[in-house]
Scaffold this motif. Structure first.
Motif, PDB file in Angstrom:
ATOM      1  N   ASP A   1       7.862   8.810 -63.251  1.00  0.00           N
ATOM      2  CA  ASP A   1       7.681  10.212 -63.624  1.00  0.00           C
ATOM      3  C   ASP A   1       8.536  11.136 -62.771  1.00  0.00           C
ATOM      4  N   LEU A   2       8.937  10.658 -61.594  1.00  0.00           N
ATOM      5  CA  LEU A   2       9.707  11.491 -60.661  1.00  0.00           C
ATOM      6  C   LEU A   2      10.521  10.571 -59.758  1.00  0.00           C
TER       7      LEU A   2
ATOM      8  N   ILE B   1      -5.358  10.977 -62.768  1.00  0.00           N
ATOM      9  CA  ILE B   1      -3.993  11.082 -63.272  1.00  0.00           C
ATOM     10  C   ILE B   1      -3.087  10.229 -62.386  1.00  0.00           C
ATOM     11  N   THR B   2      -2.292   9.380 -63.006  1.00  0.00           N
ATOM     12  CA  THR B   2      -1.359   8.536 -62.264  1.00  0.00           C
ATOM     13  C   THR B   2       0.049   9.098 -62.379  1.00  0.00           C
ATOM     14  N   VAL B   3       0.706   9.267 -61.252  1.00  0.00           N
ATOM     15  CA  VAL B   3       2.104   9.688 -61.218  1.00  0.00           C
ATOM     16  C   VAL B   3       2.874   8.617 -60.470  1.00  0.00           C
ATOM     17  N   ARG B   4       3.897   8.058 -61.120  1.00  0.00           N
ATOM     18  CA  ARG B   4       4.722   7.015 -60.521  1.00  0.00           C
ATOM     19  C   ARG B   4       6.032   7.628 -60.043  1.00  0.00           C
TER      20      ARG B   4
ATOM     21  N   SER C   1      12.543  16.455 -68.596  1.00  0.00           N
ATOM     22  CA  SER C   1      12.364  17.834 -69.068  1.00  0.00           C
ATOM     23  C   SER C   1      11.002  18.032 -69.717  1.00  0.00           C
ATOM     24  N   SER C   2      10.451  16.963 -70.274  1.00  0.00           N
ATOM     25  CA  SER C   2       9.133  17.058 -70.922  1.00  0.00           C
ATOM     26  C   SER C   2       8.015  17.310 -69.915  1.00  0.00           C
ATOM     27  N   SER C   3       8.316  17.188 -68.601  1.00  0.00           N
ATOM     28  CA  SER C   3       7.292  17.400 -67.571  1.00  0.00           C
ATOM     29  C   SER C   3       7.299  18.805 -67.007  1.00  0.00           C
ATOM     30  N   ARG C   4       8.102  19.701 -67.568  1.00  0.00           N
ATOM     31  CA  ARG C   4       8.254  21.037 -66.990  1.00  0.00           C
ATOM     32  C   ARG C   4       6.933  21.779 -66.863  1.00  0.00           C
ATOM     33  N   ASP C   5       6.036  21.575 -67.802  1.00  0.00           N
ATOM     34  CA  ASP C   5       4.763  22.299 -67.785  1.00  0.00           C
ATOM     35  C   ASP C   5       3.619  21.460 -67.228  1.00  0.00           C
ATOM     36  N   ASN C   6       3.937  20.335 -66.616  1.00  0.00           N
ATOM     37  CA  ASN C   6       2.915  19.438 -66.092  1.00  0.00           C
ATOM     38  C   ASN C   6       2.509  19.910 -64.692  1.00  0.00           C
ATOM     39  N   ALA C   7       1.275  20.390 -64.562  1.00  0.00           N
ATOM     40  CA  ALA C   7       0.814  20.952 -63.295  1.00  0.00           C
ATOM     41  C   ALA C   7       0.765  19.909 -62.179  1.00  0.00           C
ATOM     42  N   THR C   8       0.461  18.657 -62.523  1.00  0.00           N
ATOM     43  CA  THR C   8       0.388  17.614 -61.505  1.00  0.00           C
ATOM     44  C   THR C   8       1.772  17.306 -60.950  1.00  0.00           C
ATOM     45  N   ILE C   9       2.757  17.204 -61.826  1.00  0.00           N
ATOM     46  CA  ILE C   9       4.134  16.979 -61.377  1.00  0.00           C
ATOM     47  C   ILE C   9       4.583  18.144 -60.501  1.00  0.00           C
ATOM     48  N   ALA C  10       4.211  19.360 -60.889  1.00  0.00           N
ATOM     49  CA  ALA C  10       4.566  20.542 -60.090  1.00  0.00           C
ATOM     50  C   ALA C  10       3.950  20.464 -58.696  1.00  0.00           C
ATOM     51  N   ALA C  11       2.716  19.959 -58.608  1.00  0.00           N
ATOM     52  CA  ALA C  11       2.059  19.824 -57.307  1.00  0.00           C
ATOM     53  C   ALA C  11       2.772  18.800 -56.430  1.00  0.00           C
ATOM     54  N   VAL C  12       3.250  17.721 -57.031  1.00  0.00           N
ATOM     55  CA  VAL C  12       3.994  16.714 -56.278  1.00  0.00           C
ATOM     56  C   VAL C  12       5.306  17.294 -55.777  1.00  0.00           C
TER      57      VAL C  12
END
Length: 296
Positions: free
Chosen positions: A142-143, A91-94, A271-282
């Motif tokens: 993404d963040l 998974i890539t998070v930018r 807001s579309s990332s609210r349920d994204n577990a990877t974003i939450a980990a970051v």
């Protein structure tokens, strides 16, 4: 059916305002963007653009479809995230981060995430908060890690969530030989500040005005390390957040500012990332890294 890539072009045009800016952001030629938007008009069966001098602007139908395009892109993002998670794929998070966060937060964040999310590929770009927050809405990141100062709240954008990571004290830095005891003693001193237009520049100028003088800003730089070195060399005073210090602070004298101000460090996500577990980990890793930062 609408082609998602063409919908993104319309979404980008609604944000950026010109076909040339859309082309530059997405590495297309302006003629390609124009051709694809013309095809989207045929698919929609409605005029989406109209002349506005030498440029174009969205029609009522164009603005309506652009709003639907934003939602379609959110659904596409969510679907891809779910599929990657189910397949245990990389998974890539930018992320876009301001300079002090790039230097002090990103290295420990990467260390934390290596153990917690081994399949994560974290990509970072150092960028001013003003630009990063715009590009987040345009889906380039993404963040975004940004800051805001008391009295200078950043613009709230539709579809963007904010997570407070913590507070970063701001102190007055003066040369080691300075006899100043506070900001009011520095009315005749040279100052190092960020360039005009930056929120922190306006905030800093207001601190000086509250002390009864207009600052003599001789040095402008976005790099706070440059500010600190100018202060250490005896050429300037500056207002520096604690995150600016990655090493020894003994080369300058640090004084408290009136009211002991802090800047808020926050992360912005769609807001579309609210349920994204990877974003939450970051987000969790960023919060921990900021809490653990203790200047020496």
């Amino acid at each position: 059916m609408f082609e998602l890539r063409r919908l993104r072009l319309l979404h980008e045009l609604a944000l950026r305002g010109t076909i040339a800016d859309v082309a530059a952001a997405l590495s297309y030629s302006p003629s390609t963007v124009s051709q694809q938007l013309a095809q989207l008009e045929r698919e929609a069966g409605a005029s989406l653009l109209e002349p506005d001098g030498r440029r174009v602007r969205l029609t009522t139908q164009g603005r309506l479809l652009a709003a639907h395009a934003a939602r379609a892109l959110e659904l596409d993002e969510a679907a891809r995230a779910d599929l990657s998670s189910a397949q245990h794929a990389q998974i890539t998070v930018r992320i876009a981060v301001m300079p002090t966060a790039a230097e002090t937060l990103v290295p420990p964040v990467l260390t934390l995430l290596t153990d917690r999310v081994p399949d994560l590929r974290l990509e970072m770009v150092e960028m001013a908060p003003e630009e990063g927050l715009f590009e987040l809405q345009a889906r380039a990141f993404d963040l975004v890690v940004a800051e805001q100062y008391s009295g200078y709240t950043r613009e709230l954008r539709e579809g963007i969530d904010r997570t407070l990571l913590g507070a970063d004290p701001v102190r007055l830095a003066v040369p080691p030989t300075s006899l100043a005891r506070g900001i009011s003693d520095l009315r005749d001193h040279a100052w190092a500040m960020e360039p005009r237009g930056a929120a922190v520049r306006e905030w800093s100028v207001q601190q000086c005005r509250a002390a009864g003088f207009e600052p003599d800003v001789r040095f402008e730089a976005t790099d706070l390390v440059a500010h600190a070195r100018l202060v250490a060399a005896g050429h300037a005073a500056a207002m520096l957040p604690d995150l600016a210090w990655t090493g020894d602070r003994s080369a300058v004298r640090l004084l408290e500012l009136p009211g002991s101000p802090v800047r808020e460090i926050f992360a912005a996500t769609r807001s579309s990332s609210r349920d994204n577990a990877t974003i939450a980990a970051v987000l969790d890793a960023l919060t921990e890294a900021l809490a653990a930062h203790t200047p020496h």
